[in-house]
Write a protein that holds these residues in place. Structure first.
Motif, PDB file in Angstrom:
ATOM      1  N   UNK A 125      14.571 -16.705   9.599  1.00  0.00           N
ATOM      2  CA  UNK A 125      14.165 -15.624   8.482  1.00  0.00           C
ATOM      3  C   UNK A 125      15.145 -14.709   8.050  1.00  0.00           C
ATOM      4  N   UNK A 126      15.129 -14.423   6.930  1.00  0.00           N
ATOM      5  CA  UNK A 126      16.271 -13.412   6.376  1.00  0.00           C
ATOM      6  C   UNK A 126      15.736 -11.862   6.829  1.00  0.00           C
ATOM      7  N   UNK A 127      16.780 -11.127   7.320  1.00  0.00           N
ATOM      8  CA  UNK A 127      16.429  -9.963   7.846  1.00  0.00           C
ATOM      9  C   UNK A 127      16.100  -8.872   6.665  1.00  0.00           C
ATOM     10  N   UNK A 128      16.796  -9.153   5.578  1.00  0.00           N
ATOM     11  CA  UNK A 128      16.346  -8.403   4.387  1.00  0.00           C
ATOM     12  C   UNK A 128      14.936  -8.500   4.095  1.00  0.00           C
ATOM     13  N   UNK A 129      14.311  -9.439   4.438  1.00  0.00           N
ATOM     14  CA  UNK A 129      12.870  -9.483   3.991  1.00  0.00           C
ATOM     15  C   UNK A 129      11.845  -9.243   5.082  1.00  0.00           C
ATOM     16  N   UNK A 130      12.360  -8.703   6.103  1.00  0.00           N
ATOM     17  CA  UNK A 130      11.632  -8.392   7.249  1.00  0.00           C
ATOM     18  C   UNK A 130      10.773  -7.062   7.000  1.00  0.00           C
ATOM     19  N   UNK A 131      11.261  -6.103   6.505  1.00  0.00           N
ATOM     20  CA  UNK A 131      10.549  -4.908   6.251  1.00  0.00           C
ATOM     21  C   UNK A 131       9.387  -5.213   5.051  1.00  0.00           C
ATOM     22  N   UNK A 132       9.760  -5.770   4.012  1.00  0.00           N
ATOM     23  CA  UNK A 132       8.674  -6.217   2.830  1.00  0.00           C
ATOM     24  C   UNK A 132       7.407  -6.787   3.744  1.00  0.00           C
ATOM     25  N   UNK A 133       7.724  -7.862   4.516  1.00  0.00           N
ATOM     26  CA  UNK A 133       6.945  -8.736   5.184  1.00  0.00           C
ATOM     27  C   UNK A 133       6.048  -7.611   6.070  1.00  0.00           C
ATOM     28  N   UNK A 134       6.664  -7.083   6.895  1.00  0.00           N
ATOM     29  CA  UNK A 134       5.899  -6.148   7.977  1.00  0.00           C
ATOM     30  C   UNK A 134       5.104  -5.139   6.946  1.00  0.00           C
ATOM     31  N   UNK A 135       5.610  -4.493   5.947  1.00  0.00           N
ATOM     32  CA  UNK A 135       4.689  -3.432   5.258  1.00  0.00           C
ATOM     33  C   UNK A 135       3.532  -4.462   4.658  1.00  0.00           C
ATOM     34  N   UNK A 136       3.705  -5.604   4.049  1.00  0.00           N
ATOM     35  CA  UNK A 136       2.649  -6.154   3.485  1.00  0.00           C
ATOM     36  C   UNK A 136       1.590  -6.614   4.671  1.00  0.00           C
ATOM     37  N   UNK A 137       2.028  -6.953   5.762  1.00  0.00           N
ATOM     38  CA  UNK A 137       1.105  -7.314   6.785  1.00  0.00           C
ATOM     39  C   UNK A 137       0.164  -5.934   7.231  1.00  0.00           C
ATOM     40  N   UNK A 138       0.839  -5.006   7.195  1.00  0.00           N
ATOM     41  CA  UNK A 138       0.295  -3.861   7.669  1.00  0.00           C
ATOM     42  C   UNK A 138      -0.745  -3.081   6.584  1.00  0.00           C
ATOM     43  N   UNK A 139      -0.341  -3.272   5.507  1.00  0.00           N
ATOM     44  CA  UNK A 139      -1.176  -3.178   4.150  1.00  0.00           C
ATOM     45  C   UNK A 139      -2.484  -3.870   4.368  1.00  0.00           C
ATOM     46  N   UNK A 140      -2.241  -5.234   4.560  1.00  0.00           N
ATOM     47  CA  UNK A 140      -3.524  -6.026   4.705  1.00  0.00           C
ATOM     48  C   UNK A 140      -4.292  -5.939   5.859  1.00  0.00           C
ATOM     49  N   UNK A 141      -3.641  -5.450   6.905  1.00  0.00           N
ATOM     50  CA  UNK A 141      -4.526  -4.840   8.106  1.00  0.00           C
ATOM     51  C   UNK A 141      -5.272  -3.704   7.813  1.00  0.00           C
ATOM     52  N   UNK A 142      -4.778  -2.729   7.010  1.00  0.00           N
ATOM     53  CA  UNK A 142      -5.630  -1.703   6.662  1.00  0.00           C
ATOM     54  C   UNK A 142      -6.605  -1.988   5.543  1.00  0.00           C
ATOM     55  N   UNK A 143      -6.364  -3.123   4.719  1.00  0.00           N
ATOM     56  CA  UNK A 143      -7.399  -3.480   3.640  1.00  0.00           C
ATOM     57  C   UNK A 143      -8.637  -4.405   4.589  1.00  0.00           C
ATOM     58  N   UNK A 144      -8.148  -5.093   5.445  1.00  0.00           N
ATOM     59  CA  UNK A 144      -9.170  -5.958   6.475  1.00  0.00           C
ATOM     60  C   UNK A 144     -10.240  -5.047   7.063  1.00  0.00           C
ATOM     61  N   UNK A 145      -9.727  -3.751   7.565  1.00  0.00           N
ATOM     62  CA  UNK A 145     -10.303  -2.773   8.422  1.00  0.00           C
ATOM     63  C   UNK A 145     -11.457  -2.086   7.371  1.00  0.00           C
ATOM     64  N   UNK A 146     -10.805  -1.884   6.132  1.00  0.00           N
ATOM     65  CA  UNK A 146     -11.639  -1.252   5.214  1.00  0.00           C
ATOM     66  C   UNK A 146     -12.900  -2.220   4.817  1.00  0.00           C
ATOM     67  N   UNK A 147     -12.482  -3.560   4.686  1.00  0.00           N
ATOM     68  CA  UNK A 147     -13.377  -4.361   4.223  1.00  0.00           C
ATOM     69  C   UNK A 147     -14.627  -4.521   5.277  1.00  0.00           C
ATOM     70  N   UNK A 148     -14.261  -4.247   6.701  1.00  0.00           N
ATOM     71  CA  UNK A 148     -15.126  -4.634   7.500  1.00  0.00           C
ATOM     72  C   UNK A 148     -16.282  -3.353   7.419  1.00  0.00           C
ATOM     73  N   UNK A 149     -15.746  -2.110   7.163  1.00  0.00           N
ATOM     74  CA  UNK A 149     -16.576  -1.037   6.514  1.00  0.00           C
ATOM     75  C   UNK A 149     -17.341  -1.472   5.449  1.00  0.00           C
ATOM     76  N   UNK A 150     -17.000  -2.079   4.396  1.00  0.00           N
ATOM     77  CA  UNK A 150     -17.633  -2.383   3.440  1.00  0.00           C
ATOM     78  C   UNK A 150     -18.927  -3.442   3.680  1.00  0.00           C
ATOM     79  N   UNK A 151     -18.489  -4.194   4.769  1.00  0.00           N
ATOM     80  CA  UNK A 151     -19.838  -5.334   5.191  1.00  0.00           C
ATOM     81  C   UNK A 151     -20.724  -4.307   5.975  1.00  0.00           C
TER      82      UNK A 151
END
Length: 252
Positions: free
Chosen positions: A82-108
């Motif tokens: 996997x290209x190192x140049x895309x590691x940071x964007x991928x990780x940031x996207x995953x972290x954002x997804x983790x935050x959104x998932x936690x907020x969706x638990x609150x929504x439920x």
């Protein structure tokens, strides 16, 4: 940012959000119904994780590789898949997804879910920091070994990756959850931690190092050990053809 990269980052973010919503959300559901999580309840929680991991891999694997875990992304970059140049964007996207998932638990479940911890992983009473790191290393090692064997190795049987990787996650959770909660994934832990903090709950941020160091070390170790033992570089298909590692600018 190319449009194809944008699609892959959205897939990683949505996939990680689904993981946290269903996986960590099942912890909140168990606490809501039973008031505690016994080992039998842990079995159903691990099954929820297995199912959602399989769904995300089958759904988003052709788009982004369905890493949905910074440890997976980093380990694939270390082994030049996997290209190192895309590691940071991928990780940031995953972290954002983790935050959104936690907020969706609150929504439920409402804000009471924050009082129940949003499925956050913490060290069990009496478990020392180093032992928690070891547990997360070993649990993530199991997960990444399944990834390498079933999604990366060109000799893997077709069609089994999602199911078996999901079951590997369940097995790892059943093994280490009594010690650490069984995270295997820094983004899966960070989302609920931040969610609890946002809603005024108390979370042991000092434990987060366990869920960062352990998964990353375990993932990298598994990828390197698998390469050494299975010798996937001999006769393996190019990285851009491997299901977990789409080449830059491609949709899988």
């Amino acid at each position: 940012m190319t449009s194809t990269l944008l699609h892959r980052l959205l897939a990683e973010s949505v996939g990680t959000a689904m993981l946290v919503l269903v996986g960590a959300g099942s912890v909140v559901a168990t606490l809501t119904v039973d008031g505690e999580v016994g080992y039998a309840g842990l079995g159903f929680i691990s099954l929820a994780f297995a199912i959602i991991v399989a769904v995300v891999i089958y759904g988003f694997g052709p788009v982004s590789g369905a890493h949905i875990n910074p440890a997976v992304t980093i380990s694939l970059a270390v082994t030049r898949r996997f290209p190192w140049a895309e590691v940071l964007p991928y990780v940031l996207a995953q972290v954002v997804g983790g935050i959104v998932g936690a907020l969706l638990i609150v929504a439920v479940f409402g804000t009471d879910a924050a009082d129940l911890g949003l499925g956050a992983t913490t060290l069990a009473d009496g478990v020392p920091y180093w032992q928690g790191i070891v547990a997360e290393i070993l649990g993530t090692f199991v997960l990444l070994y399944a990834v390498m064997a079933l999604a990366v190795d060109s000799r893997a049987p077709l069609g089994w990756a999602g199911l078996m990787i999901g079951l590997a996650v369940a097995a790892a959770i059943l093994l280490i959850a009594p010690q650490t909660g069984g995270s295997l994934n820094p983004a899966r832990t960070f989302g609920p931690y931040l969610g609890v903090t946002i809603f005024g709950g108390d979370i042991p941020w000092s434990d987060f190092g366990v869920y960062l160091i352990g998964p990353v070390v375990g993932a990298v170790a598994a990828a390197l050990v698998y390469d050494f033992i299975a010798q996937t570089r001999t006769g393996a298909r190019p990285a851009e053809e491997e299901s977990f590692t789409p080449a830059p600018g491609e949709d899988g």
